[in-house]
Design an enzyme around this catalytic site. Structure first.
Site, PDB file in Angstrom:
ATOM      1  N   LYS A 134       0.827  -1.205   0.000  1.00 52.57           N
ATOM      2  CA  LYS A 134       0.000   0.000   0.000  1.00 52.57           C
ATOM      3  C   LYS A 134       0.859   1.253   0.000  1.00 52.57           C
ATOM      4  O   LYS A 134       0.549   2.235  -0.691  1.00 52.57           O
ATOM      5  CB  LYS A 134      -0.940  -0.017   1.216  1.00 52.57           C
ATOM      6  CG  LYS A 134      -2.033  -1.074   1.101  1.00 52.57           C
ATOM      7  CD  LYS A 134      -2.744  -1.315   2.416  1.00 52.57           C
ATOM      8  CE  LYS A 134      -3.772  -2.432   2.294  1.00 52.57           C
ATOM      9  NZ  LYS A 134      -4.380  -2.806   3.577  1.00 52.57           N
ATOM     10  N   GLN A 184      -3.949  -1.338   9.914  1.00 56.24           N
ATOM     11  CA  GLN A 184      -3.900  -2.667   9.321  1.00 56.24           C
ATOM     12  C   GLN A 184      -4.471  -3.679  10.313  1.00 56.24           C
ATOM     13  O   GLN A 184      -4.071  -3.720  11.474  1.00 56.24           O
ATOM     14  CB  GLN A 184      -2.453  -3.035   8.966  1.00 56.24           C
ATOM     15  CG  GLN A 184      -2.319  -4.396   8.297  1.00 56.24           C
ATOM     16  CD  GLN A 184      -3.015  -4.465   6.957  1.00 56.24           C
ATOM     17  OE1 GLN A 184      -2.980  -3.528   6.179  1.00 56.24           O
ATOM     18  NE2 GLN A 184      -3.670  -5.587   6.689  1.00 56.24           N
ATOM     19  N   ASP A 235     -10.431   4.064   5.124  1.00 56.96           N
ATOM     20  CA  ASP A 235     -10.635   2.624   4.970  1.00 56.96           C
ATOM     21  C   ASP A 235     -12.076   2.222   5.302  1.00 56.96           C
ATOM     22  O   ASP A 235     -12.447   1.061   5.163  1.00 56.96           O
ATOM     23  CB  ASP A 235      -9.656   1.867   5.876  1.00 56.96           C
ATOM     24  CG  ASP A 235      -9.434   0.428   5.427  1.00 56.96           C
ATOM     25  OD1 ASP A 235      -9.641   0.135   4.234  1.00 56.96           O
ATOM     26  OD2 ASP A 235      -9.047  -0.409   6.273  1.00 56.96           O
TER      27      ASP A 235
END
Length: 291
Positions: free
Chosen positions: A66, A110, A133
């Site tokens: 990413k 994450q 996200d």
């Protein structure tokens, strides 16, 4: 006496592949153009902060990938690596500080973060304006009601892919196998928002195949390799495999499914690239709104 001609069984149709890589590349290029324009206008590039707890190899690889894509798109990446022993309070403090930092436009935690951490408490420490996200309660509610906010990246990427391939959703029966907070549940809400009739299936669903065989659009998000086979699929259905398991295999048995479906996503190269492209797009969206 003449020999009767032999009859051969017709070759079963092969589903057309829904290539997420090509569409994702175009999305990243567009995000890069917008990021460059914003940087010239404000003197400050969009910035995505990535937070990683521990050193799980798969998570480390995902974060590195990413960050690499960010760099190619002209998006600054700030990485915060925390030890595996980090507590919930310490992680919340880190995310709160990033939420308050005007130099950071988007935040990615994450996951998974480890069983000793309250993951939901951590997610809720991310400011909604920086939740690129789409993991907070605020983002889920906004997405479900069509309000301003950020959608979960994988579900949003799936919708973009369906649109790109001209899949009509209104009035269709969509079956989602999986109910996770960041994939199964939100993708069902996005499909409902497009006027599809949505059925959620999960580990306690009775006679799963009877339901999946009704699906015009089948989304596999169960996290088990090759869990759904051709026998689960209605002929002509659109099959979205959102799973990724060791060995580069999805949640759908690709070989048996492709002789039943009309469209199908490969693994890799289907949903995965769309997730990252959506993350970068929403990071630029966040930076534009904050500037």
């Amino acid at each position: 006496m003449p020999t009767a001609p032999t009859t051969q069984s017709p070759t079963p149709p092969i589903a057309r592949l829904m290539d997420g890589s090509v569409l994702a590349r175009r999305m990243v290029e567009q995000a890069a153009e917008r990021a460059a324009l914003l940087t010239r206008r404000t003197g400050r590039a969009p910035c995505l902060a990535t937070v990683l707890v521990g050193d799980d190899p798969a998570s480390v690889t995902y974060v590195r990938m990413k960050r690499s894509r960010c760099e190619k798109a002209g998006i600054r990446s700030r990485h915060i690596a925390l030890p595996a022993a980090t507590t919930t309070a310490e992680l919340v403090d880190t995310l709160t500080a990033l939420s308050d930092d005007p130099e950071v436009h988007g935040i990615l935690l994450q996951h998974p973060v480890g069983p000793h951490i309250d993951e939901r408490a951590a997610f809720e420490a991310i400011a909604p304006a920086k939740d690129v996200d789409g993991v907070t309660y605020h983002s889920f509610a906004a997405m479900s009601f069509g309000a301003d906010g950020f959608a979960s990246c994988t579900p949003a990427g799936i919708l973009r892919l369906l649109d790109h391939y001209g899949v009509e959703l209104a009035g269709k029966h969509a079956v989602v196998v999986g109910r996770s907070a960041i994939l199964g549940r939100p993708v069902g809400m996005l499909l409902l928002g497009r006027d599809a009739t949505v059925t959620y299936c999960h580990s306690r669903t009775t006679d799963l195949a009877a339901l999946t065989r009704q699906a015009d659009v089948l989304v596999a998000a169960v996290g088990r390799p090759r869990f759904l086979t051709g026998d689960h699929i209605k002929p002509g259905a659109v099959v979205i495999d959102a799973g990724y398991n060791p060995g580069n295999v999805g949640d759908v048995d690709f070989e048996s499914a492709r002789t039943r479906a009309s469209l199908i996503t490969p693994v890799p190269g289907g949903v995965g690239p769309m997730t990252i492209a959506t993350l970068l797009t929403q990071t630029v969206d966040a930076a534009e709104r904050q500037s």
